[in-house]
Design an enzyme around this catalytic site. Structure first.
Site, PDB file in Angstrom:
ATOM      1  N   LYS A  98       0.808  -1.222   0.000  1.00  0.00           N
ATOM      2  CA  LYS A  98       0.000   0.000   0.000  1.00  0.00           C
ATOM      3  C   LYS A  98       0.848   1.283   0.000  1.00  0.00           C
ATOM      4  CE  LYS A  98      -4.241  -1.850   1.972  1.00  0.00           C
ATOM      5  NZ  LYS A  98      -5.313  -1.674   2.949  1.00  0.00           N
ATOM      6  N   LEU A 125     -11.190  -3.572  12.540  1.00  0.00           N
ATOM      7  CA  LEU A 125     -11.041  -3.564  11.082  1.00  0.00           C
ATOM      8  C   LEU A 125     -10.953  -4.980  10.513  1.00  0.00           C
ATOM      9  CD1 LEU A 125     -10.953  -0.555  11.067  1.00  0.00           C
ATOM     10  CD2 LEU A 125      -8.710  -0.608  10.029  1.00  0.00           C
TER      11      LEU A 125
HETATM   12  P1  NAP Z   1      -0.013  -3.490   9.055  1.00  0.00           P
HETATM   13  O1  NAP Z   1       0.584  -2.249   8.484  1.00  0.00           O
HETATM   14  O2  NAP Z   1       0.641  -4.790   8.820  1.00  0.00           O
HETATM   15  O3  NAP Z   1      -0.151  -3.371  10.654  1.00  0.00           O
HETATM   16  C1  NAP Z   1      -0.777  -2.340  11.297  1.00  0.00           C
HETATM   17  C2  NAP Z   1      -0.148  -2.039  12.660  1.00  0.00           C
HETATM   18  O4  NAP Z   1      -0.537  -3.033  13.600  1.00  0.00           O
HETATM   19  C3  NAP Z   1       1.355  -2.056  12.712  1.00  0.00           C
HETATM   20  O5  NAP Z   1       1.857  -0.856  12.221  1.00  0.00           O
HETATM   21  C4  NAP Z   1       1.636  -2.258  14.193  1.00  0.00           C
HETATM   22  O6  NAP Z   1       1.650  -1.011  14.873  1.00  0.00           O
HETATM   23  C5  NAP Z   1       0.400  -3.047  14.645  1.00  0.00           C
HETATM   24  N1  NAP Z   1       0.723  -4.455  14.899  1.00  0.00           N
HETATM   25  C6  NAP Z   1       1.161  -5.384  14.015  1.00  0.00           C
HETATM   26  N2  NAP Z   1       1.369  -6.569  14.615  1.00  0.00           N
HETATM   27  C7  NAP Z   1       1.044  -6.386  15.919  1.00  0.00           C
HETATM   28  C8  NAP Z   1       1.067  -7.221  17.077  1.00  0.00           C
HETATM   29  N3  NAP Z   1       1.444  -8.498  17.005  1.00  0.00           N
HETATM   30  N4  NAP Z   1       0.676  -6.681  18.243  1.00  0.00           N
HETATM   31  C9  NAP Z   1       0.275  -5.393  18.348  1.00  0.00           C
HETATM   32  N5  NAP Z   1       0.249  -4.548  17.282  1.00  0.00           N
HETATM   33  C10 NAP Z   1       0.629  -5.036  16.096  1.00  0.00           C
HETATM   34  O7  NAP Z   1      -1.498  -3.649   8.566  1.00  0.00           O
HETATM   35  P2  NAP Z   1      -2.544  -2.609   7.963  1.00  0.00           P
HETATM   36  O8  NAP Z   1      -2.488  -2.643   6.499  1.00  0.00           O
HETATM   37  O9  NAP Z   1      -2.435  -1.273   8.623  1.00  0.00           O
HETATM   38  O10 NAP Z   1      -3.913  -3.351   8.384  1.00  0.00           O
HETATM   39  C11 NAP Z   1      -4.255  -3.568   9.734  1.00  0.00           C
HETATM   40  C12 NAP Z   1      -5.447  -4.501   9.841  1.00  0.00           C
HETATM   41  O11 NAP Z   1      -6.601  -3.896   9.269  1.00  0.00           O
HETATM   42  C13 NAP Z   1      -5.248  -5.818   9.073  1.00  0.00           C
HETATM   43  O12 NAP Z   1      -5.781  -6.858   9.837  1.00  0.00           O
HETATM   44  C14 NAP Z   1      -6.069  -5.639   7.808  1.00  0.00           C
HETATM   45  O13 NAP Z   1      -6.559  -6.853   7.312  1.00  0.00           O
HETATM   46  C15 NAP Z   1      -7.200  -4.754   8.324  1.00  0.00           C
HETATM   47  N6  NAP Z   1      -7.811  -3.930   7.273  1.00  0.00           N
HETATM   48  C16 NAP Z   1      -9.142  -4.052   7.063  1.00  0.00           C
HETATM   49  C17 NAP Z   1      -9.753  -3.257   6.104  1.00  0.00           C
HETATM   50  C18 NAP Z   1     -11.229  -3.386   5.874  1.00  0.00           C
HETATM   51  O14 NAP Z   1     -11.725  -2.906   4.856  1.00  0.00           O
HETATM   52  N7  NAP Z   1     -11.965  -3.992   6.777  1.00  0.00           N
HETATM   53  C19 NAP Z   1      -8.999  -2.364   5.346  1.00  0.00           C
HETATM   54  C20 NAP Z   1      -7.642  -2.260   5.596  1.00  0.00           C
HETATM   55  C21 NAP Z   1      -7.048  -3.064   6.563  1.00  0.00           C
HETATM   56  P3  NAP Z   1       2.785  -0.662  15.989  1.00  0.00           P
HETATM   57  O15 NAP Z   1       4.052  -1.287  15.487  1.00  0.00           O
HETATM   58  O16 NAP Z   1       2.818   0.815  15.994  1.00  0.00           O
HETATM   59  O17 NAP Z   1       2.309  -1.251  17.270  1.00  0.00           O
END
Ligand code: NAP
Length: 250
Positions: free
Chosen positions: A65, A210
Site C-alpha cells: 500500500k 477492522l
Molecule cells: P499493518 O501495516 O501490517 O499493521 C498495522 C499495525 O498493527 C502495525 O503498524 C503495528 O503497529 C500493529 N501491529 C502489528 N502486529 C502487531 C502485534 N502483534 N501486536 C500489536 N500490534 C501489532 O497492517 P494494515 O495494512 O495497517 O492493516 C491492519 C489490519 O486492518 C489488518 O488486519 C487488515 O486486514 C485490516 N484492514 C481491514 C480493512 C477493511 O476494509 N476492513 C482495510 C484495511 C485493513 P505498531 O508497530 O505501531 O504497534
C-alpha cells in the site's frame, strides 16, 4: 474484455477476488474478469502491466500500500495525505502507462462508522500505526473526531501517539471509540487480542475492529462483555470495494 486485479504478497485468501466474481455474476458483467497478482517484489509491477493489456484497475493489499506510491503517475489528495494507496487506475496512452492511486479505505471506514456515531463520541483511540490506522485517522479528522494512535513502540513516537503501557482509565474514559487497526486477533490467531485495559470499558463505548475473520474477534467479545457496541470490518471491506469499482470505471 476488461480486467481488474489485486496485487499483494502472499495472496492466500482474497476477499476482492470472490467479491468481484460474485458481482460480475450477479450483475451479468460478462466482459469483466478479475486476476490475483501475487508479486514477490513490487518491481514486478512493470512486467505485470505489460503482460496484462486489458487491465483497467487493481486493488493493492499488504505489503504494497505504501511501496506502490513511487510507481504512480498521480495520486489523489486523500491518498497522498494518508500515505497509502489501495486502488490504482490504469490508463494506456500510446506507449505510456498512466497509473493513478486512491485510498478507498477512508470511504469504507467513514460510511460504516457514520451511522454509529452520536454526540458523545468526540475522540478515539486507534490501535496500530500502519496504513489502515492512517486511513482511519484521516477519516476521523474529516468527521471532526480527534484521535490518538496506540503503538507498541517506545521510542521516536509522535505527539498524538501513546504506548499501550500509557493506556490508563482516563484514556479509556475519554475515548468512547476504540478502533483495532492491527492484525491482532485475526484468523488463525483468533485467541489473541490487543493489550488494552478492557475493565474500563462501558456501554457508552463503541469498539470497531477492522478485521472481519472471525466475525466476532476476542477484542469485540471483550467489549460485548462490558456492554459496548461493536462493529467488525466486513462492511468496510464491501464499501471500499464498491468505491474502488466506481473509480476503476470512471
Ligand atoms: P499493518 O501495516 O501490517 O499493521 C498495522 C499495525 O498493527 C502495525 O503498524 C503495528 O503497529 C500493529 N501491529 C502489528 N502486529 C502487531 C502485534 N502483534 N501486536 C500489536 N500490534 C501489532 O497492517 P494494515 O495494512 O495497517 O492493516 C491492519 C489490519 O486492518 C489488518 O488486519 C487488515 O486486514 C485490516 N484492514 C481491514 C480493512 C477493511 O476494509 N476492513 C482495510 C484495511 C485493513 P505498531 O508497530 O505501531 O504497534
Amino acid at each position: 474484455m476488461k480486467t481488474l486485479g489485486l496485487i499483494g504478497f502472499p495472496l492466500t485468501h482474497s476477499f476482492s477476488h470472490r467479491y468481484f466474481y460474485e458481482k460480475f455474476e450477479r450483475e451479468r458483467l460478462y466482459d469483466y474478469n478479475f486476476l490475483n497478482f501475487q508479486l514477490e517484489r513490487i518491481e514486478e509491477l512493470s512486467d505485470m502491466l505489460k503482460n496484462t493489456p486489458t487491465l483497467i484497475g487493481f486493488s493493492v493489499t499488504i505489503p504494497y500500500k505504501e511501496k506502490v506510491i513511487p510507481f504512480l503517475s498521480e495520486i489523489s489528495a486523500e491518498a497522498a495525505e494518508v500515505g497509502a494507496v489501495n486502488a490504482v487506475t490504469v490508463e494506456r496512452k500510446t506507449e505510456k502507462i498512466f497509473l493513478k492511486g486512491y485510498n478507498t479505505d477512508v470511504h469504507g471506514f467513514t460510511e460504516t462508522l457514520r451511522p454509529l456515531l452520536n454526540e458523545n463520541i468526540r475522540s478515539a483511540l486507534i490501535l496500530g500505526t500502519g496504513g489502515a490506522a492512517k486511513a482511519v485517522n484521516y477519516a476521523l479528522k474529516q468527521m471532526g473526531i480527534s484521535s490518538f494512535f496506540v503503538t507498541r513502540k517506545t521510542q521516536n513516537i509522535s505527539s498524538n501517539t501513546i504506548n499501550y503501557s500509557q493506556l490508563n482509565q482516563n484514556f479509556v474514559k475519554n475515548n468512547l471509540l476504540i478502533i483495532n487497526a492491527t492484525p491482532v486477533g485475526m484468523y488463525p490467531k483468533i485467541d489473541e487480542y490487543p493489550n488494552i485495559p478492557y475493565q474500563y470499558l462501558t456501554e457508552n463505548h463503541l469498539l470497531y475492529d477492522l478485521t472481519y475473520n472471525p466475525e466476532r474477534s476476542k477484542f469485540l467479545e471483550k467489549g460485548l462483555i462490558k456492554g459496548t457496541r461493536i462493529m467488525n470490518g466486513y462492511q468496510m471491506l464491501k464499501y471500499q470495494a464498491e468505491e474502488s469499482w466506481k473509480i476503476f470505471n470512471s
